[in-house]
Enzyme design. Structure first.
Site, PDB file in Angstrom:
ATOM      1  N   LEU A   1       0.820  -1.198   0.000  1.00  0.00           N
ATOM      2  CA  LEU A   1       0.000   0.000   0.000  1.00  0.00           C
ATOM      3  C   LEU A   1       0.863   1.260   0.000  1.00  0.00           C
ATOM      4  O   LEU A   1       1.889   1.317   0.678  1.00  0.00           O
ATOM      5  CB  LEU A   1      -0.891  -0.015   1.250  1.00  0.00           C
ATOM      6  CG  LEU A   1      -1.799   1.187   1.421  1.00  0.00           C
ATOM      7  CD1 LEU A   1      -3.196   0.719   1.738  1.00  0.00           C
ATOM      8  CD2 LEU A   1      -1.267   2.111   2.474  1.00  0.00           C
ATOM      9  N   HIS A   2       0.446   2.244  -0.757  1.00  0.00           N
ATOM     10  CA  HIS A   2       1.105   3.545  -0.751  1.00  0.00           C
ATOM     11  C   HIS A   2       0.095   4.595  -1.217  1.00  0.00           C
ATOM     12  O   HIS A   2      -0.704   4.345  -2.099  1.00  0.00           O
ATOM     13  CB  HIS A   2       2.359   3.562  -1.638  1.00  0.00           C
ATOM     14  CG  HIS A   2       2.135   3.064  -3.026  1.00  0.00           C
ATOM     15  ND1 HIS A   2       1.963   1.720  -3.339  1.00  0.00           N
ATOM     16  CD2 HIS A   2       2.046   3.730  -4.197  1.00  0.00           C
ATOM     17  CE1 HIS A   2       1.797   1.591  -4.636  1.00  0.00           C
ATOM     18  NE2 HIS A   2       1.823   2.795  -5.186  1.00  0.00           N
ATOM     19  N   GLN A   3       0.132   5.738  -0.562  1.00  0.00           N
ATOM     20  CA  GLN A   3      -0.773   6.831  -0.906  1.00  0.00           C
ATOM     21  C   GLN A   3       0.006   7.922  -1.629  1.00  0.00           C
ATOM     22  O   GLN A   3       1.037   8.381  -1.145  1.00  0.00           O
ATOM     23  CB  GLN A   3      -1.422   7.417   0.342  1.00  0.00           C
ATOM     24  CG  GLN A   3      -2.341   8.584   0.028  1.00  0.00           C
ATOM     25  CD  GLN A   3      -3.169   8.979   1.203  1.00  0.00           C
ATOM     26  OE1 GLN A   3      -4.285   8.530   1.347  1.00  0.00           O
ATOM     27  NE2 GLN A   3      -2.612   9.804   2.068  1.00  0.00           N
TER      28      GLN A   3
END
Length: 183
Positions: free
Chosen positions: A142-144
């Site tokens: 996950l990465h924003q």
């Protein structure tokens, strides 16, 4: 042909002279080919997991927290495009702990403040792509994304030429953001 026109004709005779100037970005081929993308769900070979073992300047890490860190995107859409990434190798937003969720939100707010201080963008695109089908380049971790935006930043270059012009080297951008992060 005049000297400047002669330079537009490929020396090997391949292609057609068309008077267009070109910005060659061969480093993008690594991204296009999917090099260094992890296979499956394992953290083995995950670039986000590997970055945390490097020095901040080498990894383009802007700031580190307890459960997340902020890092510049190696293939930015705009100058200052960074990502907030949990240290833990987790794919889905719903699998974050409360502490990870809280710090991810706080880092996003901090990144916006720092971006405004350093580069005065007119706005931001903020989001995460959950799963390959949703556009996640590295779906296993996950990465924003936080992308600074300015009026007119989507001009003819990316729309017609599929090329993004970035006015600053990533290392310089990282240094500006990292310095402002600690202020």
């Amino acid at each position: 042909m005049a000297g400047s026109e002669r330079e537009l004709v490929p020396q090997d005779g391949v292609g057609v002279a068309d008077a267009l100037q070109r910005l060659w970005t061969p480093h993008r081929m690594a991204y296009i080919r999917g090099e260094n993308k992890p296979e499956g769900e394992s953290s083995s070979g995950c670039p986000f997991c590997g970055l945390t073992k490097l020095a901040d300047a080498d990894a383009l890490i802007v700031a580190r927290g307890e459960t997340v860190y902020a890092v510049l995107n190696l293939y930015p859409y705009n100058p200052g495009h960074l990502m907030v990434v949990p240290y833990r190798h987790v794919a889905d937003y719903t699998d974050l702990t409360d502490a990870e969720t809280d710090e991810l939100a706080r880092f996003t707010q901090r990144a916006m403040r720092v971006g405004r201080k350093v580069a005065a963008p007119h706005g931001f695109n903020i989001g995460m792509n959950q799963g390959v089908v949703a556009g996640a380049g590295i779906a296993a971790h996950l990465h924003q994304h936080l992308v600074p935006r300015w009026g007119g930043d989507a001009n003819f270059m990316p729309v017609i030429g599929h090329t993004k012009v970035l006015p600053q080297l990533l290392g310089e951008t990282r240094a500006l953001l990292a310095d402002a992060w600690t202020d």
